[in-house]
Scaffold this motif. Sequence first.
Motif, PDB file in Angstrom:
ATOM      1  N   SER A 236     -19.549  38.011  54.396  1.00 21.99           N
ATOM      2  CA  SER A 236     -19.416  39.447  54.650  1.00 21.99           C
ATOM      3  C   SER A 236     -19.862  39.854  56.055  1.00 21.99           C
ATOM      4  O   SER A 236     -19.540  40.949  56.509  1.00 21.99           O
ATOM      5  N   ARG A 237     -20.583  38.984  56.763  1.00 21.55           N
ATOM      6  CA  ARG A 237     -21.014  39.310  58.122  1.00 21.55           C
ATOM      7  C   ARG A 237     -20.047  38.754  59.169  1.00 21.55           C
ATOM      8  O   ARG A 237     -20.351  38.776  60.358  1.00 21.55           O
ATOM      9  N   LEU A 238     -18.883  38.296  58.714  1.00 20.71           N
ATOM     10  CA  LEU A 238     -17.881  37.747  59.619  1.00 20.71           C
ATOM     11  C   LEU A 238     -16.658  38.660  59.716  1.00 20.71           C
ATOM     12  O   LEU A 238     -16.231  39.244  58.717  1.00 20.71           O
ATOM     13  N   LEU A 239     -16.103  38.749  60.928  1.00 20.43           N
ATOM     14  CA  LEU A 239     -14.776  39.308  61.148  1.00 20.43           C
ATOM     15  C   LEU A 239     -13.904  38.163  61.658  1.00 20.43           C
ATOM     16  O   LEU A 239     -14.216  37.551  62.677  1.00 20.43           O
ATOM     17  N   VAL A 240     -12.825  37.863  60.937  1.00 23.18           N
ATOM     18  CA  VAL A 240     -11.905  36.798  61.342  1.00 23.18           C
ATOM     19  C   VAL A 240     -10.590  37.443  61.743  1.00 23.18           C
ATOM     20  O   VAL A 240      -9.979  38.192  60.973  1.00 23.18           O
ATOM     21  N   ILE A 241     -10.168  37.162  62.971  1.00 18.56           N
ATOM     22  CA  ILE A 241      -8.942  37.749  63.521  1.00 18.56           C
ATOM     23  C   ILE A 241      -7.929  36.649  63.801  1.00 18.56           C
ATOM     24  O   ILE A 241      -8.277  35.586  64.329  1.00 18.56           O
ATOM     25  N   THR A 242      -6.686  36.902  63.442  1.00 20.83           N
ATOM     26  CA  THR A 242      -5.569  36.049  63.859  1.00 20.83           C
ATOM     27  C   THR A 242      -4.435  36.957  64.328  1.00 20.83           C
ATOM     28  O   THR A 242      -4.391  38.146  63.989  1.00 20.83           O
ATOM     29  N   ARG A 291     -11.830  47.109  67.889  1.00 21.81           N
ATOM     30  CA  ARG A 291     -12.160  46.663  66.530  1.00 21.81           C
ATOM     31  C   ARG A 291     -13.336  45.685  66.539  1.00 21.81           C
ATOM     32  O   ARG A 291     -14.221  45.734  65.667  1.00 21.81           O
ATOM     33  N   ILE A 292     -13.333  44.784  67.501  1.00 23.59           N
ATOM     34  CA  ILE A 292     -14.431  43.815  67.633  1.00 23.59           C
ATOM     35  C   ILE A 292     -15.739  44.550  67.919  1.00 23.59           C
ATOM     36  O   ILE A 292     -16.780  44.265  67.304  1.00 23.59           O
ATOM     37  N   HIS A 293     -15.685  45.501  68.828  1.00 25.11           N
ATOM     38  CA  HIS A 293     -16.869  46.276  69.193  1.00 25.11           C
ATOM     39  C   HIS A 293     -17.419  47.018  67.981  1.00 25.11           C
ATOM     40  O   HIS A 293     -18.631  46.975  67.701  1.00 25.11           O
ATOM     41  N   ARG A 294     -16.551  47.701  67.232  1.00 28.49           N
ATOM     42  CA  ARG A 294     -17.019  48.467  66.077  1.00 28.49           C
ATOM     43  C   ARG A 294     -17.625  47.556  65.016  1.00 28.49           C
ATOM     44  O   ARG A 294     -18.648  47.902  64.407  1.00 28.49           O
ATOM     45  N   PHE A 295     -17.021  46.411  64.781  1.00 25.73           N
ATOM     46  CA  PHE A 295     -17.556  45.523  63.742  1.00 25.73           C
ATOM     47  C   PHE A 295     -18.918  44.967  64.140  1.00 25.73           C
ATOM     48  O   PHE A 295     -19.881  44.999  63.352  1.00 25.73           O
ATOM     49  N   LEU A 296     -19.019  44.449  65.360  1.00 26.09           N
ATOM     50  CA  LEU A 296     -20.274  43.822  65.766  1.00 26.09           C
ATOM     51  C   LEU A 296     -21.425  44.816  65.816  1.00 26.09           C
ATOM     52  O   LEU A 296     -22.570  44.470  65.486  1.00 26.09           O
ATOM     53  N   GLY A 298     -21.587  47.488  63.974  1.00 24.92           N
ATOM     54  CA  GLY A 298     -21.738  48.150  62.672  1.00 24.92           C
ATOM     55  C   GLY A 298     -21.324  49.587  62.661  1.00 24.92           C
ATOM     56  O   GLY A 298     -21.865  50.388  61.891  1.00 24.92           O
ATOM     57  N   GLU A 299     -20.358  49.934  63.485  1.00 22.01           N
ATOM     58  CA  GLU A 299     -19.922  51.338  63.582  1.00 22.01           C
ATOM     59  C   GLU A 299     -18.804  51.649  62.599  1.00 22.01           C
ATOM     60  O   GLU A 299     -18.001  50.774  62.268  1.00 22.01           O
TER      61      GLU A 299
END
Length: 299
Positions: A236-242, A291-296, A298-299
């Motif tokens: 749950s603490r990961l964002l995986v992008i492809t 999107r990366i910024h918001r996820f890391l 926690g926004e």
Amino acid sequence: MDRHPGLKAVCTLPYCRHRKRVDRVTMLRMLLVIVITALAGHSPAVARETTVCGPVQERFFFWQWSRVAPSPDPTRVAGLEHVEATTFVTGDGKRLAGYRYAAHGNLSVEGEPRGYLLMAMGNAMVADMMIRHLADFAAAGYDSYVFDYRGYGDSEGRRRINAIIEDYREIVDAMNARYPHGLLYGTSLGGAVLMNVIGRGGAYERAVIDSSPSRFSPYGCPRRIDPLEHLPDDASRLLVITGQRDSVLDDDMTRDLRLEAERRGATVIHGEAYDHPFMDRHEAHHQRMARIHRFLLGE
């Protein structure tokens, strides 16, 4: 953290100067310890640059990749406020060159950085190209770092996947000892490196794995370094992008990691307009980074 002594290399024959011969049983025991340690993913410093994906194949591929990477150019960072050169010394004594984008906004109540962000790049990148892309994290209160891989740019050492993974395990441990919070951001090869760090116990608050291969083992590498093997049970603490338009790694190479990460609770994005990281068109690139910024954060 501008320099970190890392680990001291350990002599495998500590008494070699005091004995002319070492008996055969002792040698076999030492060899067994080294083999077991390597299989466990904790190769000693003296063996860090050993090839694990085939002695010819691994060297050839890194030689090809490194030829694509540009030469370092300090003018790329000239005039960037809050950016400074930094180094990290690995456990086997190699100096890795990089940059720190110093936190300068939204600091803690004590006026200190809120934490760190560490970027692990793709294999055709150098640190002075990428540090500018971490500006938003520095402005959000995080000291942000990127290093040239060993053998790339101004970093010492030989280009070996096992060594690069070990280097980043040490970097993450050193930063976790200094900062209260850790954010990880890996693209392409760098995502695979960070998955190995995470799977082998590296502490982190949140991590982004962007367009990384699911496996290396089909190409002659041991399964123990496959990114898929290192997914945590709770992702749950990961964002995986492809990217659906990825022109470097096709969907067959990235799909399994994305799907299994989603099954384990990761946030997943399969971007319709996304190419390989930093190869997107202007609008898609800015959407991806937002999107990366918001996820890391926690926004």
